[in-house]
Design an enzyme around this catalytic site. Structure first.
Site, short mmCIF file in Angstrom:
data_model
loop_
_atom_site.label_atom_id
_atom_site.label_comp_id
_atom_site.label_asym_id
_atom_site.label_seq_id
_atom_site.Cartn_x
_atom_site.Cartn_y
_atom_site.Cartn_z
N LYS A 11 0.82 -1.22 0.00
CA LYS A 11 0.00 0.00 0.00
C LYS A 11 0.85 1.27 0.00
O LYS A 11 2.06 1.23 0.27
CB LYS A 11 -0.92 -0.04 1.22
CG LYS A 11 -1.91 -1.21 1.21
CD LYS A 11 -2.90 -1.10 2.35
CE LYS A 11 -3.88 -2.26 2.32
NZ LYS A 11 -4.94 -2.11 3.35
N TYR A 51 -12.57 -2.12 -3.49
CA TYR A 51 -13.04 -2.22 -2.10
C TYR A 51 -14.57 -2.10 -1.99
O TYR A 51 -15.09 -1.74 -0.94
CB TYR A 51 -12.37 -1.16 -1.23
CG TYR A 51 -10.95 -1.54 -0.81
CD1 TYR A 51 -10.72 -2.65 -0.01
CD2 TYR A 51 -9.86 -0.78 -1.20
CE1 TYR A 51 -9.44 -3.01 0.40
CE2 TYR A 51 -8.57 -1.13 -0.81
CZ TYR A 51 -8.37 -2.24 -0.01
OH TYR A 51 -7.11 -2.59 0.39
N ASN A 114 -2.05 0.18 6.70
CA ASN A 114 -1.51 -1.06 7.28
C ASN A 114 -0.62 -1.83 6.31
O ASN A 114 -0.46 -3.04 6.41
CB ASN A 114 -2.63 -1.93 7.86
CG ASN A 114 -3.63 -2.38 6.82
OD1 ASN A 114 -3.52 -2.03 5.65
ND2 ASN A 114 -4.60 -3.18 7.23
N HIS A 117 -2.22 -5.51 1.67
CA HIS A 117 -3.52 -6.18 1.55
C HIS A 117 -3.25 -7.61 1.07
O HIS A 117 -2.32 -7.83 0.29
CB HIS A 117 -4.41 -5.48 0.52
CG HIS A 117 -5.60 -6.30 0.10
ND1 HIS A 117 -6.75 -6.35 0.85
CD2 HIS A 117 -5.78 -7.15 -0.95
CE1 HIS A 117 -7.60 -7.19 0.26
NE2 HIS A 117 -7.03 -7.69 -0.83
N GLU A 128 -9.71 -11.14 -7.29
CA GLU A 128 -8.80 -9.98 -7.13
C GLU A 128 -7.63 -10.06 -8.11
O GLU A 128 -7.18 -9.03 -8.62
CB GLU A 128 -8.31 -9.91 -5.68
CG GLU A 128 -9.42 -9.53 -4.71
CD GLU A 128 -8.97 -9.44 -3.27
OE1 GLU A 128 -9.80 -9.09 -2.41
OE2 GLU A 128 -7.77 -9.71 -2.98
P1 CMP Z 1 -7.33 -4.61 3.77
O1 CMP Z 1 -6.81 -5.94 4.13
O2 CMP Z 1 -6.80 -3.94 2.56
O3 CMP Z 1 -8.92 -4.67 3.66
C1 CMP Z 1 -9.75 -3.58 3.90
C2 CMP Z 1 -9.01 -2.40 4.46
O4 CMP Z 1 -9.81 -1.46 5.12
C3 CMP Z 1 -8.07 -2.89 5.56
O5 CMP Z 1 -7.01 -3.62 5.01
C4 CMP Z 1 -7.69 -1.58 6.20
O6 CMP Z 1 -6.73 -0.86 5.44
C5 CMP Z 1 -9.03 -0.85 6.13
N1 CMP Z 1 -9.77 -0.96 7.39
C6 CMP Z 1 -10.33 -2.05 7.93
N2 CMP Z 1 -10.94 -1.75 9.09
C7 CMP Z 1 -10.74 -0.43 9.28
C8 CMP Z 1 -11.14 0.47 10.30
N3 CMP Z 1 -11.86 0.08 11.35
N4 CMP Z 1 -10.78 1.76 10.16
C9 CMP Z 1 -10.07 2.17 9.08
N5 CMP Z 1 -9.68 1.36 8.07
C10 CMP Z 1 -10.00 0.06 8.18
#
Ligand code: CMP
Length: 140
Positions: A11, A51, A114, A117, A128
């Protein structure tokens, strides 16, 4: 154990901090092979579609803004049990809950930023992967 393919995204928070090599070293050390890879800037439309499953969640708009805030690296990881193995290497979505040694524990800035993904099931992995790659772009 079955050989699987799964989608991985490095990311914007991680590409901005020059962490792609350190992150991919963890995948490769664990036995996953990178069989397709490209760096691109997601458009708002692409991020919204990717998403879409989260479109009713309160964090959706911020997530789309974050995912379009810089380049991402999209890649296909292949190996035994790749879907689960990738998720184990990534760690929990919230870095505060991630195990020691995982990518998110070591590198993630927040639950949103984070760093990586990974597909959450084989069915979603296939969808995906097809979102970003044509079959001829995968080198197994
Ligand atoms: P990802 O695995 O890419 O899947 C969905 C994404 O949404 C997740 O990683 C985070 O980056 C984001 N995400 C999930 N939960 C939250 C949350 N409570 N607040 C903000 N972002 C979130």
């Amino acid at each position: 154990m079955p050989i699987e393919n799964t989608l991985s995204i490095i990311k914007p928070d991680a590409t901005k901090r020059n962490l792609t090599g350190l992150i991919n070293a963890k995948f490769e050390k664990a036995g996953l092979k990178i069989i397709a890879q490209k760096r691109l800037q997601l458009s708002e439309d692409m991020a919204q579609k990717f998403y879409e499953v989260h479109k009713d969640r309160p964090f959706y708009n911020d997530l789309v803004s974050f995912m379009t805030s810089g380049p991402v690296v999209v890649q296909v990881l292949s190996g035994n049990n790749a879907v689960k193995l990738n998720r184990d290497i990534m760690g929990a979505t919230n870095p505060e809950e991630a195990d020691a040694g995982t990518i998110r524990k070591e590198f993630a800035e927040s639950i949103e930023a984070n760093s990586v993904h990974g597909s959450d099931s084989l069915e979603n992995a296939n969808l995906e992967i097809a979102f970003f790659f044509a079959a001829v772009e995968l080198f197994s």
